[in-house]
Design a protein around this motif. Structure first.
Motif, short mmCIF file in Angstrom:
data_model
loop_
_atom_site.label_atom_id
_atom_site.label_comp_id
_atom_site.label_asym_id
_atom_site.label_seq_id
_atom_site.Cartn_x
_atom_site.Cartn_y
_atom_site.Cartn_z
N SER A 1 -13.88 -96.30 30.42
CA SER A 1 -14.09 -94.85 30.36
C SER A 1 -13.14 -94.16 29.40
CB SER A 1 -13.96 -94.25 31.76
OG SER A 1 -12.68 -94.54 32.30
N HIS A 2 -11.88 -94.56 29.39
CA HIS A 2 -10.90 -93.89 28.54
C HIS A 2 -10.70 -94.63 27.21
CE1 HIS A 2 -8.79 -96.91 30.87
NE2 HIS A 2 -7.83 -96.91 29.95
N MET A 3 -11.42 -95.74 27.02
CA MET A 3 -11.35 -96.49 25.77
C MET A 3 -12.75 -96.93 25.36
SD MET A 3 -8.02 -98.87 26.70
CE MET A 3 -8.09 -99.76 25.14
N PRO A 4 -13.67 -95.98 25.14
CA PRO A 4 -15.07 -96.34 24.90
C PRO A 4 -15.29 -97.16 23.64
CG PRO A 4 -14.69 -94.02 24.43
CD PRO A 4 -13.45 -94.52 25.09
N GLN A 5 -14.38 -97.10 22.70
CA GLN A 5 -14.53 -97.85 21.46
C GLN A 5 -14.04 -99.29 21.59
OE1 GLN A 5 -16.26 -96.37 19.12
NE2 GLN A 5 -16.28 -94.55 20.43
#
Length: 332
Positions: A226-230
């Motif tokens: 969620s906080h690192m979608p890439q």
């Protein structure tokens, strides 16, 4: 001097004046029994409802003095007076009260028993989560669990690539596809699962583990941090089939552990593999071929720590009636 104890309220005044030591007499027993009857009739402790009541010490001094005579008062219109008026018999009232107490006690016992059964069920469910059900049932019945040899099982190891760098900023990844196989160990991002024990299942263990591995890999591809979608989550999986020994280690905190070269080889299949691939040994490939549904490609000969040269393979997919005719995913 003596310490004021609540039970002294049941002691007759003539005995209380010379206490200690304790005295016994027929009249003293009648006095004590009368105090008990008072409690049964009023459902209260003696003297606490008196207008003059201040403390236990003060009450005992009044009883010892004996002038004026101090006795607990039965108030008119109280529950006992109402019951007595209805029955005109003190014994009927007492028997009715005792029946009420028995019914209340039966209800309390039933509630306590149900609470015990609920707690027992929760404890058993917790044990079933850390031990195979058949092994847990043996321990619950007080039986010892002896080490046992299994001729053929399949062991799964997986690891999240780059987990150490992501762990500080990511939540734990929970796999929800493990059903029939038994999860043996979870250490950080490493995951160990085995099928084929403690209940033997022929060679079904290799198909269960292979299907679980493919499902996990598909879920990892779809997983979004969620906080690192890439950042893509990548798993490395290794499988190996062979004999093991298994048993329960520990008494206070029992653990079901596996021993043998099969476990070490499965771990090597994972550690020497590649991200988003399932590396399998020749033994696992041979068993999977009997089902004629799995797509497997040869990786080649590699050097495996502690094992030397080994021919290994990639497990790609399983052909089923649901995906017949569809393009199969290629190794990443």
């Amino acid at each position: 001097m003596y310490v004021s104890l609540p039970e002294l309220l049941w002691m007759a005044p003539e005995h209380l004046r010379v206490y200690p030591p304790r005295q016994i007499s027929q009249s003293g027993d009648v006095y004590s029994f009368a105090i008990i009857l008072y409690e049964m009739c009023t459902r209260t402790e003696p003297y606490t409802d008196e207008t003059w009541y201040q403390s236990l010490d003060d009450t005992l001094r009044r009883i010892k003095r004996g002038s004026p005579c101090v006795r607990p008062t039965l108030k008119e219109g109280g529950p006992f007076a109402q019951d007595a008026s209805a029955s005109h018999n003190v014994m009927d009232v007492l028997l009715r009260r005792m029946e009420q107490y028995a019914n209340n006690l039966e209800g309390l016992v039933e509630a306590k028993t149900q609470a015990f059964l609920d707690e027992k069920r929760r404890s058993e469910e917790l044990l079933y989560q850390v031990l195979p059900r058949s092994v847990a049932n043996q321990l619950l019945t007080g039986k010892s669990v002896n080490p046992e040899a299994f001729d053929s099982v399949t062991v799964y190891f997986s690891d999240i690539v780059g987990f150490t760098s992501m762990s500080a900023v990511s939540t734990a990844f929970q796999e929800s596809v493990v059903r029939a196989p038994f999860r043996v160990e979870t250490i950080g991002d490493a995951y160990m699962v085995v099928s084929g024990l403690p209940e033997r299942n022929g060679i079904e263990h290799v198909r269960q583990i292979a299907r679980m591995s493919l499902t996990i890999l598909r879920n990892v591809r779809q997983f979004v941090i969620s906080h690192m979608p890439q950042t893509s989550l990548k798993a490395r999986i290794g499988l190996h089939s062979g004999p093991v020994c298994a048993g329960v280690v520990g008494r206070k905190m029992p653990r079901y552990c596996l021993f043998g070269d099969t476990v070490n080889t499965a771990s090597r299949m994972e550690s020497s593999g590649e991200a988003m691939k399932i590396q399998i040994s020749d033994e696992t490939r041979t068993l999977l071929k009997t089902f004629e549904t799995f797509v497997i490609t040869k990786r080649g000969i590699i050097e495996v720590k502690g094992k030397g040269s080994m021919t290994t393979y990639w497990l790609i997919d399983e052909i089923t009636t649901q995906n017949d005719g569809l393009d199969l995913p290629m190794p990443i």
